[in-house]
Design a protein around this motif. Structure first.
Motif, PDB file in Angstrom:
ATOM      1  N   ARG A 354     -32.231  -5.620  16.311  1.00 21.77           N
ATOM      2  CA  ARG A 354     -32.354  -4.689  17.449  1.00 21.77           C
ATOM      3  C   ARG A 354     -31.905  -5.330  18.758  1.00 21.77           C
ATOM      4  O   ARG A 354     -31.344  -4.658  19.619  1.00 21.77           O
ATOM      5  CB  ARG A 354     -33.781  -4.189  17.572  1.00 21.77           C
ATOM      6  N   THR A 437     -34.879   0.470  25.676  1.00 21.87           N
ATOM      7  CA  THR A 437     -34.467   1.744  25.081  1.00 21.87           C
ATOM      8  C   THR A 437     -33.071   2.127  25.558  1.00 21.87           C
ATOM      9  O   THR A 437     -32.564   1.603  26.557  1.00 21.87           O
ATOM     10  CB  THR A 437     -35.442   2.865  25.482  1.00 21.87           C
ATOM     11  N   LYS A 438     -32.498   3.083  24.839  1.00 19.18           N
ATOM     12  CA  LYS A 438     -31.180   3.597  25.231  1.00 19.18           C
ATOM     13  C   LYS A 438     -31.260   4.177  26.649  1.00 19.18           C
ATOM     14  O   LYS A 438     -30.364   3.963  27.463  1.00 19.18           O
ATOM     15  CB  LYS A 438     -30.743   4.674  24.241  1.00 19.18           C
TER      16      LYS A 438
ATOM     17  N   THR B  40     -39.564   2.841  19.669  1.00 18.40           N
ATOM     18  CA  THR B  40     -38.429   3.726  19.379  1.00 18.40           C
ATOM     19  C   THR B  40     -37.438   3.615  20.530  1.00 18.40           C
ATOM     20  O   THR B  40     -37.808   3.835  21.688  1.00 18.40           O
ATOM     21  CB  THR B  40     -38.915   5.183  19.272  1.00 18.40           C
ATOM     22  N   THR B  41     -36.186   3.228  20.236  1.00 22.80           N
ATOM     23  CA  THR B  41     -35.250   2.944  21.329  1.00 22.80           C
ATOM     24  C   THR B  41     -34.080   3.921  21.395  1.00 22.80           C
ATOM     25  O   THR B  41     -33.407   4.002  22.420  1.00 22.80           O
ATOM     26  CB  THR B  41     -34.668   1.527  21.174  1.00 22.80           C
ATOM     27  N   HIS B  42     -33.762   4.622  20.282  1.00 24.38           N
ATOM     28  CA  HIS B  42     -32.612   5.536  20.213  1.00 24.38           C
ATOM     29  C   HIS B  42     -31.272   4.837  20.398  1.00 24.38           C
ATOM     30  O   HIS B  42     -30.281   5.460  20.752  1.00 24.38           O
ATOM     31  CB  HIS B  42     -32.752   6.682  21.231  1.00 24.38           C
TER      32      HIS B  42
END
Lengths: 453, 504
Positions: A354, A437-438, B40-42
């Motif tokens: 990640r 996160t994105k 949760t990162t997308h």
């Protein structure tokens, strides 16, 4: 009058009386009167805990760069990883926190076994058979590694990649004032080490790092052959989060692995206490710095753990010891063992993956911006360096207004005199962990686009 | 004397739930079991092979333990039950100052306003931390009577080596090549080890019959090639070097510097200061004197304070207050450079400052007074059981000798120490300092109550009777602890430093 002393005033009188003394001052009668402080310390009187908490609230409120205030894209050896509640709580158990060095193994099996488990984990992640019970931090672990190499080879020249964290190189240089080691720095070209530029003859050690402090991955077979050709030891420094996913130090042929273990369960903590990771081959074990825990049995034949090969250490060998390390970072090592057991085989791999996914996603957004360009096209893992059209320190200042600790300027780490970068004042180091996160990365890229104008 | 409550405060020597063995975390592992949870990162989920050239990837999966969160908690909680600690009971380990660690100081360090700050963040965004460091430096200088300090060294030994490098820088700046550092034979092992790493040779001097530095012996080895002397005062037998002024004058006369090993600083807080005794360089062990917890062997912190003429050589960058009232990192003019990857063990520094602020100047003085009171009380209380190695008032710790037990009953200092653990107290330091036969070094610290000290004394009296009547009981102790005596020779001979070595 606030303190943690148990005696009542009557007890103090009784105890003094038992000693044939009348006042507490009498206890110091043999200290020459001319030396004694007549007025005590020039320091404010004691305060209650709530009063001191108010003072500390002033310190904490003056720290703008907290994780609550700013989304963190800074790395360079100190990373914003998730520390789960279970790791915080187990690592805070007072039996671990308030114990001393396990000198009496019968009542220290808890710490000793946890260190044994930690040593096993670091040995596997480094691909080397021996890992010690911890050193202070990555920088000082590297100092111990070069001392080991110098002791092993009887030489004093150290060939070090400019990709090794600038603070680590500076720390090695500081301690070389005592040991007399000569440092030769192999420069960076296009973001990776140019080993052809240095004379490695008579070197005690070749020191490389993966990824380097700019984030780039280097082919470690080059420094390994340099070490082999010159009968030097090969020291590989490495990011421990990447350690199990990338080739291990052992697979690259390293004699010694050194790393900064903060990512394994320790908060950013303004730089300390962190965790010096150290592993090596069996050939070097008699020169191992610091403590080592080994398995044995007790008189009943039960499995037991104990600090071993103690004859290396300072309290026995004194001026002939291989290192002066006594106190280390045991609590951080125990915490690392807990964190790594929480993550497990697949969790650590997932965290590393990640980080790499996030870094690639951020890189793709960021190098597409006007006013930002890549330092190099070399592969990277979890952090990378870019050139900004505005000075990096100014860019960081502007990013704060948008809620980001947007990385670190290379200048703040290496200074302008380092010479390993074309333009450190315009070089920004950006790190991404599994926490980002994105949405955070997208906002960061948008803020960076404004900040570099 | 009157005991105002029952003697008491003994920990149980046995683990909470019996003395069974605990499997290693790897032995508990079941493939496919897991505990971890991630945000949760997308972010697009590329594979490692897409992200990193294959030449860099490990073809193998590195195995760690695979356990549930519940098993993880059970394992490390059970390990904690197999561990003695200050929070369980008295820990009179001489030279280690195992006093109570106030929980308040831990809570201060746990504040995200301190512990979630990145060490590389710009000074403008970390003004609180820089101010904290400047405030701590000022207070440590007041305690030691020095002019300036570095907070970077991570532990006492790191402080020692830093101090020796400062000594070297000072002499070299004067074009003065010096070769030797003098150390008494009672010194901690870190001292000579640090001297070697500092590029100097060790000259050892004997202690006299009082347990103090032999001034005449010192004068004989002094000369223009002496860089300095390293002393602990009170020294490692717990005695104050009464001739320190004469020692300082003699060393300074040949151009040498005096280094103060702060291992025993707890004894003199607010009573007498190293700077006033003539010392030039001082390290402190914040994990001893200022009650930061030892963590099972670390972390510590070993700040080094110096006299004004050495301040220009201190490690940098240093947190500094500027004329406009703000704080910044400043490099001392002729700094020896960094001795730590960042700024030192910052969270330990914060705990120590909280401890100092709670006590204040008056409280720190009481700390030293009560530490010395407790050590002398215990020494005197035990005089008929275990005589002191040197029959004179001690400071914060006392060195007793078990040589009579060894001669009369073949029971050694180690045996007595091991038996004491079975009676609910941690062992004292044994066989240190090296100059005392069958040494038992007790440092009760100021935070143990009279009732605890009395209980410890009674336990030692019981052991003395056992040594005469049932010596094997003492020689074979402990048996009620999680493990009995361990085979240390086998650990070294058949080295098993990892689980993988165990399975080979």
């Amino acid at each position: 009058m606030a303190d943690y002393l148990p005696h009542t005033s009557e007890e103090v009188v009784d105890m003094l009386d038992f000693l044939g003394l009348s006042t507490l001052d009498d206890l110091f009668a043999h200290v020459p009167a001319a030396l004694r402080l007549s007025q005590g310390l020039d320091m404010a009187p004691g305060l209650s805990e709530p009063d001191v908490a108010d003072i500390f609230a002033e310190y904490t409120s003056a720290n703008e760069a907290t994780l609550a205030n700013l989304v963190c894209f800074a790395g360079a050896g100190a990373y914003d990883h998730e520390v789960p509640a279970v790791v915080k709580m187990l690592g805070s158990r007072s039996e671990f926190v308030t114990a001393y060095t396990p000198y009496q193994p019968e009542v220290a099996q808890g710490i000793l076994q946890a260190i044994f488990e930690y040593q096993t984990m670091i040995s596997r992640l480094s691909g080397l058979p021996i890992a010690n019970a911890s050193l202070y931090d990555g920088a000082t672990a590297l100092v111990e590694a070069v001392n080991m190499a110098a002791g092993s080879t009887g030489r004093s020249k150290l060939v070090i990649s400019a990709g090794v964290h600038p603070h680590w190189r500076e720390t090695v240089r500081t301690f070389a004032q005592g040991t007399g080691h000569e440092l030769v720095i192999a420069p960076l070209v296009n973001g990776i080490t140019d080993w052809s530029a240095v004379d490695a003859s008579d070197a005690a050690a070749i020191v490389a790092t993966y990824p380097n402090y700019l984030g780039f991955l280097e082919d470690l077979s080059v420094p390994k052959s340099l070490a082999t050709q010159n009968d030097a030891l090969f020291i590989a420094c490495g990011d421990p989060v990447a350690a199990g996913v990338l080739k291990t130090a052992g697979q690259w042929g390293a004699d010694i692995y050194v790393g900064e273990g903060q990512p394994f369960g320790t908060a950013l903590s303004f730089g300390g206490p962190y965790l010096g990771l150290f592993a090596c081959t069996e050939a070097q074990i008699r020169r191992l710095p610091g403590r080592l825990v080994g398995e044995t049995v007790d008189t009943e034949g039960r499995r037991a753990f104990v600090t071993t090969l103690r004859a290396r250490e300072q309290d026995i060998r004194r001026e002939k010891a291989t290192s002066n390390v006594c106190t280390n970072q045991t609590l951080m090592a125990v915490t690392a063992a807990i964190q790594l057991s929480y993550l497990g085989t697949h969790g650590l791999r997932e965290v590393a993956t990640r980080c790499a996914q996030g870094a690639r996603y951020a890189y793709d957004q960021i190098v597409a911006l006007d006013g930002v360009s890549a330092v190099s096209d070399q592969p990277f893992f979890r952090e990378f360096a870019v050139i900004t059209s505005q000075p990096a320190d100014l860019v960081l200042e502007r990013l704060v207004a948008d809620g980001f600790l947007g990385g670190l300027s290379a200048n703040s780490l290496a200074g302008t005199k380092d010479g390993s970068l074309a333009d450190p004042t315009h070089t920004l180091l950006i790190s991404v962990t599994e926490k980002r996160t994105k949405a955070e990365i997208d906002s960061y890229a948008a803020a960076l686009a404004k900040a570099v104008k | 004397m009157t005991m105002r409550a029952q003697p008491g405060g003994r920990a149980s020597s046995a683990p909470l739930l019996g003395n069974g063995t605990e499997p290693t975390i790897f032995e508990m592992s079941v493939a496919g079991r897991s505990a971890y949870q991630l945000r949760t990162t997308h972010i697009p989920a590329k594979t490692l092979e897409e992200l990193v050239p294959s030449a860099h990837l490990n073809p193998d999966v590195v195995p760690l333990a695979e356990v549930s969160e519940r098993d993880l908690v059970a394992h490390f909680t059970r390990l904690s039950h197999r561990q003695f600690a200050v929070d369980l009971g008295a820990y009179p380990l001489g030279s280690c100052t195992m006093k109570y660690n106030p929980k308040f100081c831990d809570s201060v360090a746990a504040d995200p306003g301190l512990n979630s700050v990145h060490p590389g963040a710009p000074a403008a965004l970390t003004q609180g931390w820089l101010r904290l460091m400047v405030d701590l430096e000022e207070k440590l200088c007041e305690v030691t009577g020095m002019a300036a300090a570095t907070l970077q060294p991570s532990a006492g030994a790191a402080g020692e080596l830093t101090g020796l490098l400062l000594m070297r820088a000072y002499h070299e700046a004067r074009g003065d090549v010096r070769k030797r550092v003098i150390i008494p034979d009672s010194a901690h092992g870190t001292n000579p080890a640090s001297v070697t790493l500092g590029g100097y040779e060790v000259t050892t001097i004997p202690s006299d019959e009082r347990g103090l530095v032999d001034l005449d012996a010192l004068k004989k080895v002094l000369g223009p090639d002496v860089a300095g002397i390293m002393l602990t005062n009170p020294n490692t037998v717990g005695l104050f070097e009464e001739e320190i002024t004469e020692i300082a004058a003699a060393v300074h006369e040949v151009g040498g510097l005096l280094y103060y090993d702060g291992a025993n600083l707890n004894a003199i807080l607010g009573v007498v200061r190293p700077g006033d005794m003539g010392f030039d360089i001082v390290h402190m062990n914040l994990h001893k004197t200022f009650a930061t917890p030892h963590g099972g062997g670390g972390p510590g912190a070993g700040p080094v304070a110096v006299a004004a003429r050495l301040a220009e050589y201190l490690p940098g960058p240093k947190a500094t207050k500027l004329a406009d009232g703000t704080y910044d990192w400043v490099q001392p003019e002729n700094s020896i450079g960094r001795v730590h990857g960042w700024h030192g063990n910052a969270m330990v520094l914060a705990r120590a400052l909280a401890y100092i602020d709670v006590h204040g100047g008056d409280g720190l003085t009481r700390v030293a007074q009560h530490a010395v009171l407790n050590a002398n009380w215990l020494r005197h209380r035990l005089r008929h059981v275990l005589p002191a190695a040197y029959d004179r008032p001690c400071m914060h710790e006392c060195v007793l000798t078990a040589s009579a037990f060894k001669q009369q009953h073949s029971v050694k200092a180690l045996d007595l120490a091991k038996r004491l653990m079975e009676k609910g107290f941690h062992a004292p330091t044994v066989y240190f300092p090296l100059i005392v036969d069958e040494a038992l070094m007790f440092e009760p610290t100021e935070t143990e109550s009279l009732q605890t000290l009395e209980a410890m004394a009674q336990a030692l009296e019981e052991i003395a009777v056992e040594a005469a009547e049932t010596p094997d009981l003492v020689r074979n102790a402990p048996t009620a602890t999680p493990v009995s005596r361990v085979d240390e020779a086998r650990a070294a001979r058949q080295l098993i430093p990892t689980e993988d070595a165990a399975q080979r």
